[in-house]
Motif scaffolding. Structure first.
Motif, short mmCIF file in Angstrom:
data_model
loop_
_atom_site.label_atom_id
_atom_site.label_comp_id
_atom_site.label_asym_id
_atom_site.label_seq_id
_atom_site.Cartn_x
_atom_site.Cartn_y
_atom_site.Cartn_z
N PRO A 119 0.84 -1.21 0.00
CA PRO A 119 0.00 0.00 0.00
C PRO A 119 0.86 1.25 0.00
O PRO A 119 2.00 1.22 0.48
CB PRO A 119 -0.79 -0.12 1.31
N PRO A 120 0.36 2.35 -0.53
CA PRO A 120 1.15 3.59 -0.51
C PRO A 120 1.28 4.09 0.92
O PRO A 120 0.39 3.90 1.74
CB PRO A 120 0.32 4.56 -1.36
N PRO A 121 2.40 4.72 1.24
CA PRO A 121 2.58 5.26 2.59
C PRO A 121 1.63 6.43 2.85
O PRO A 121 1.20 7.11 1.92
CB PRO A 121 4.04 5.70 2.60
N SER A 122 1.34 6.66 4.10
CA SER A 122 0.45 7.76 4.47
C SER A 122 1.09 9.10 4.10
O SER A 122 2.30 9.30 4.22
CB SER A 122 0.19 7.72 5.98
N ARG A 123 0.24 10.03 3.63
CA ARG A 123 0.71 11.39 3.33
C ARG A 123 0.43 12.35 4.49
O ARG A 123 0.69 13.54 4.37
CB ARG A 123 -0.01 11.89 2.07
N THR A 124 -0.07 11.84 5.58
CA THR A 124 -0.41 12.69 6.72
C THR A 124 0.85 13.20 7.42
O THR A 124 1.77 12.43 7.70
CB THR A 124 -1.27 11.92 7.73
N VAL A 125 0.89 14.49 7.67
CA VAL A 125 1.98 15.11 8.41
C VAL A 125 1.45 15.48 9.80
O VAL A 125 0.44 16.19 9.91
CB VAL A 125 2.51 16.36 7.69
N ALA A 141 11.45 25.85 4.68
CA ALA A 141 11.45 24.47 5.19
C ALA A 141 10.20 23.75 4.69
O ALA A 141 9.17 24.38 4.42
CB ALA A 141 11.49 24.45 6.71
N TYR A 142 10.32 22.43 4.58
CA TYR A 142 9.20 21.63 4.10
C TYR A 142 9.38 20.19 4.55
O TYR A 142 10.46 19.77 4.97
CB TYR A 142 9.10 21.68 2.57
N VAL A 143 8.29 19.42 4.46
CA VAL A 143 8.32 17.99 4.69
C VAL A 143 7.98 17.31 3.37
O VAL A 143 7.00 17.68 2.71
CB VAL A 143 7.30 17.57 5.78
N ILE A 144 8.80 16.34 2.97
CA ILE A 144 8.54 15.59 1.74
C ILE A 144 8.41 14.10 2.05
O ILE A 144 8.90 13.62 3.06
CB ILE A 144 9.64 15.80 0.68
N SER A 145 7.72 13.40 1.16
CA SER A 145 7.57 11.96 1.28
C SER A 145 8.82 11.28 0.73
O SER A 145 9.72 11.92 0.19
CB SER A 145 6.35 11.48 0.49
N ARG A 146 8.87 9.95 0.83
CA ARG A 146 10.03 9.21 0.33
C ARG A 146 10.18 9.39 -1.18
O ARG A 146 11.28 9.32 -1.71
CB ARG A 146 9.91 7.74 0.68
N SER A 147 9.06 9.63 -1.89
CA SER A 147 9.12 9.83 -3.33
C SER A 147 9.12 11.31 -3.70
O SER A 147 8.86 11.68 -4.84
CB SER A 147 7.95 9.12 -4.02
N MET A 148 9.43 12.18 -2.73
CA MET A 148 9.63 13.62 -2.92
C MET A 148 8.35 14.40 -3.16
O MET A 148 8.39 15.51 -3.71
CB MET A 148 10.64 13.89 -4.04
N LEU A 266 12.62 11.87 9.49
CA LEU A 266 11.74 12.15 10.61
C LEU A 266 11.33 10.83 11.25
O LEU A 266 10.81 9.94 10.57
CB LEU A 266 10.51 12.92 10.12
N ASP A 267 11.58 10.71 12.54
CA ASP A 267 11.27 9.47 13.25
C ASP A 267 9.78 9.16 13.21
O ASP A 267 8.94 10.08 13.22
CB ASP A 267 11.72 9.58 14.71
N ASP A 268 9.49 7.87 13.18
CA ASP A 268 8.11 7.38 13.26
C ASP A 268 7.22 7.94 12.16
O ASP A 268 6.05 8.25 12.37
CB ASP A 268 7.51 7.71 14.63
N THR A 269 7.79 8.09 10.97
CA THR A 269 7.01 8.47 9.79
C THR A 269 7.32 7.47 8.68
O THR A 269 8.35 6.79 8.71
CB THR A 269 7.37 9.89 9.30
N PRO A 270 6.44 7.37 7.68
CA PRO A 270 6.69 6.44 6.56
C PRO A 270 7.67 7.00 5.54
O PRO A 270 7.33 7.23 4.38
CB PRO A 270 5.29 6.25 5.96
N GLY A 271 8.90 7.24 5.99
CA GLY A 271 9.94 7.72 5.07
C GLY A 271 9.93 9.21 4.84
O GLY A 271 10.59 9.70 3.91
N GLN A 272 9.21 9.98 5.64
CA GLN A 272 9.17 11.42 5.46
C GLN A 272 10.49 12.06 5.90
O GLN A 272 11.18 11.56 6.77
CB GLN A 272 8.01 12.03 6.24
N ARG A 273 10.81 13.20 5.23
CA ARG A 273 12.04 13.91 5.53
C ARG A 273 11.73 15.39 5.70
O ARG A 273 10.83 15.94 5.06
CB ARG A 273 13.07 13.74 4.41
N LEU A 274 12.52 16.04 6.56
CA LEU A 274 12.45 17.49 6.74
C LEU A 274 13.58 18.12 5.96
O LEU A 274 14.74 17.73 6.11
CB LEU A 274 12.56 17.84 8.22
#
Length: 312
Positions: A119-125, A141-148, A266-274
């Motif tokens: 399943p796709p990872p959650s997009r919830t921030v 600054a921004y938060v991006i998913s694993r696929s940017m 970012l800890d405890d996220t589905p691959g999200q980055r700051l």
């Protein structure tokens, strides 16, 4: 001689339905064709070489495995190479630590490949991360998913990528922006080649071990179709790219500014980055950054970090 183990074959290697063995074979072929004979102590000879880089038989000999076994690996028909074979191939191809680890991950996935896409990872921030973005102002600054995908941002974080706010929020993706937005190349004119190589290498490394993930397959399929530059770099199968600490932006609103960038998991996220950019206080770059923050639109709701708190 490195040990050889036989196994079942993989399926096809398209971005939308990549079999484990085929992905492993693609990586080996890409590295083989980009390794020159003289790099590994061989003489290229005077005859015409139909294939760039090493021939299959040359690589097999260097790795101490049979030519037939290597051909099965490259064609995706062998999916269970032993650790000794993988290490021998890595030595023969002069892979660095990142590429060697990627080879191991591809082999592990090939051995357990199942066609059911994840399943796709959650997009919830999470709300506190949006608060972090606001407190980082005036730094973009921004938060991006694993696929940017751009999931959340402060005003400067969106405005820094000139023209990105023209796209609907669900379409805002930094890889898509680099290759498909007309403002991207002029914005990054100084660092363009290095940025796009690093972007594709990041996606290649991720998609190699999760080629059926829907968030990746949709993006990669779109970029392969619409961007010849992306397709050319994708074919190279690089999985490492240099990350510039500083980037120069030729911004249409605030002029030229050079900022230091930092990206962190970012800890405890589905691959999200700051991602955050900074400049030395009091410098012209910092002044331009502050101006960008002050003049950026303040869209509300959705994935934004929101407006400044009302202090009245």
């Amino acid at each position: 001689m490195a040990s050889e183990r036989s196994g079942s074959g993989g399926s096809n290697s398209s971005p939308s339905s990549g079999g484990g063995g085929m992905e492993l074979g693609q990586f080996l072929r890409a590295r083989r064709t980009q390794t020159r004979p003289e790099q590994v102590g061989l003489t290229a000879g005077t005859g015409l070489r139909r294939t760039p880089g090493l021939r299959r038989e040359e690589l097999a000999t260097l790795a101490g495995i049979s030519i037939d076994y290597y051909v099965r690996l490259e064609r995706g028909k062998e999916t269970r190479p032993s650790p000794a074979v993988l290490d021998a191939l890595a030595r023969a191809l002069r892979l660095d630590d990142t590429e060697h680890q990627h080879l191991r991950e591809l082999a592990a996935r090939a051995a357990r490949y199942a066609p059911e896409p994840p399943p796709p990872p959650s997009r919830t921030v999470r709300p506190h991360l949006k608060l972090v973005l606001e407190t980082l102002r005036p730094s973009p600054a921004y938060v991006i998913s694993r696929s940017m995908d751009l999931l959340a941002w402060n005003p400067g974080g969106l405005a820094l990528y000139a023209g990105l706010d023209d796209w609907p929020a669900g379409q805002r993706n930094l890889a898509r922006y680099l290759f498909l937005h007309p403002s991207a190349r002029p914005l990054f004119r100084d660092d363009w080649d290095e940025l796009v190589r690093g972007c594709v290498a990041r996606l290649r490394g991720l998609a190699g071990t999760a080629p059926d993930a829907p968030d990746l397959t949709h993006l990669v399929g779109e970029l392969l179709l619409k961007s010849p530059d992306f397709a050319r770099l994708w074919e190279r199968y690089d999985v490492i790219g240099r990350k510039r600490i500083q980037k120069t932006f030729h911004h249409p609103q605030v002029g030229v500014l050079t900022l230091s960038g930092q990206s962190m998991h970012l800890d405890d996220t589905p691959g999200q980055r700051l991602g955050v950019y900074t400049a030395e206080p009091g410098s012209p770059d910092h002044d331009a950054m502050c101006l960008l923050d002050l003049t950026a639109p303040r869209p509300g709701g959705g994935g934004t970090a929101g407006r400044r708190a009302d202090t009245r």
